[in-house]
Design an enzyme around this catalytic site. Structure first.
Site, PDB file in Angstrom:
ATOM      1  N   ASP A 174       0.833  -1.204   0.000  1.00 38.52           N
ATOM      2  CA  ASP A 174       0.000   0.000   0.000  1.00 38.52           C
ATOM      3  C   ASP A 174       0.866   1.251   0.000  1.00 38.52           C
ATOM      4  O   ASP A 174       2.028   1.224   0.399  1.00 38.52           O
ATOM      5  CB  ASP A 174      -0.917   0.009   1.229  1.00 38.52           C
ATOM      6  CG  ASP A 174      -1.971  -1.089   1.168  1.00 38.52           C
ATOM      7  OD1 ASP A 174      -2.415  -1.428   0.058  1.00 38.52           O
ATOM      8  OD2 ASP A 174      -2.341  -1.611   2.235  1.00 38.52           O
ATOM      9  N   CYS A 175       0.259   2.350  -0.421  1.00 40.54           N
ATOM     10  CA  CYS A 175       0.891   3.661  -0.427  1.00 40.54           C
ATOM     11  C   CYS A 175       1.430   3.962   0.975  1.00 40.54           C
ATOM     12  O   CYS A 175       0.731   3.681   1.945  1.00 40.54           O
ATOM     13  CB  CYS A 175      -0.141   4.704  -0.840  1.00 40.54           C
ATOM     14  SG  CYS A 175       0.499   6.370  -0.958  1.00 40.54           S
ATOM     15  N   PRO A 176       2.599   4.468   1.105  1.00 46.71           N
ATOM     16  CA  PRO A 176       3.545   4.955   0.096  1.00 46.71           C
ATOM     17  C   PRO A 176       4.648   3.957  -0.258  1.00 46.71           C
ATOM     18  O   PRO A 176       5.637   4.327  -0.883  1.00 46.71           O
ATOM     19  CB  PRO A 176       4.156   6.168   0.780  1.00 46.71           C
ATOM     20  CG  PRO A 176       4.272   5.728   2.217  1.00 46.71           C
ATOM     21  CD  PRO A 176       3.026   4.879   2.459  1.00 46.71           C
TER      22      PRO A 176
ATOM     23  N   ASP B   8      -1.469  -0.905  -6.042  1.00 45.07           N
ATOM     24  CA  ASP B   8      -2.058   0.254  -5.377  1.00 45.07           C
ATOM     25  C   ASP B   8      -2.481   1.283  -6.423  1.00 45.07           C
ATOM     26  O   ASP B   8      -1.637   1.830  -7.139  1.00 45.07           O
ATOM     27  CB  ASP B   8      -1.043   0.859  -4.407  1.00 45.07           C
ATOM     28  CG  ASP B   8      -1.563   2.105  -3.718  1.00 45.07           C
ATOM     29  OD1 ASP B   8      -2.799   2.242  -3.588  1.00 45.07           O
ATOM     30  OD2 ASP B   8      -0.744   2.941  -3.304  1.00 45.07           O
TER      31      ASP B   8
END
Length: 76
Positions: free
Chosen positions: A14-16, A41
């Site tokens: 997932d981000c980041p 993502d």
């Protein structure tokens, strides 16, 4: 076809994290080398476009294949 020098599988992150791992990979690469990144993502699309503009690295490719995002960066 572009020769890939480094491959990064960031699928499932997932981000980041996809962006952070791509930055780390690019930092270890020589100028002119190409990094391929796979991510899942959806936010990575915007993140990588902005990163390319800010960093000066060239985003050669950005594509979505059924939720698998593929990017090619050329190191500046």
């Amino acid at each position: 076809m572009t020769d890939i020098n480094v491959f990064l599988d960031a699928a499932g992150l997932d981000c980041p994290l996809p962006l952070l791992k791509a930055k780390q990979a690019l930092n270890r690469m020589a100028s002119g080398e190409v990094l391929e990144v796979l991510a899942t993502d959806a936010g990575s699309v915007r993140d990588f476009e902005v990163f390319a503009k800010q960093s000066g690295n060239t985003l050669l490719l950005s594509e979505d294949n059924a939720g698998i995002y593929r990017y090619l960066f050329e190191k500046k």
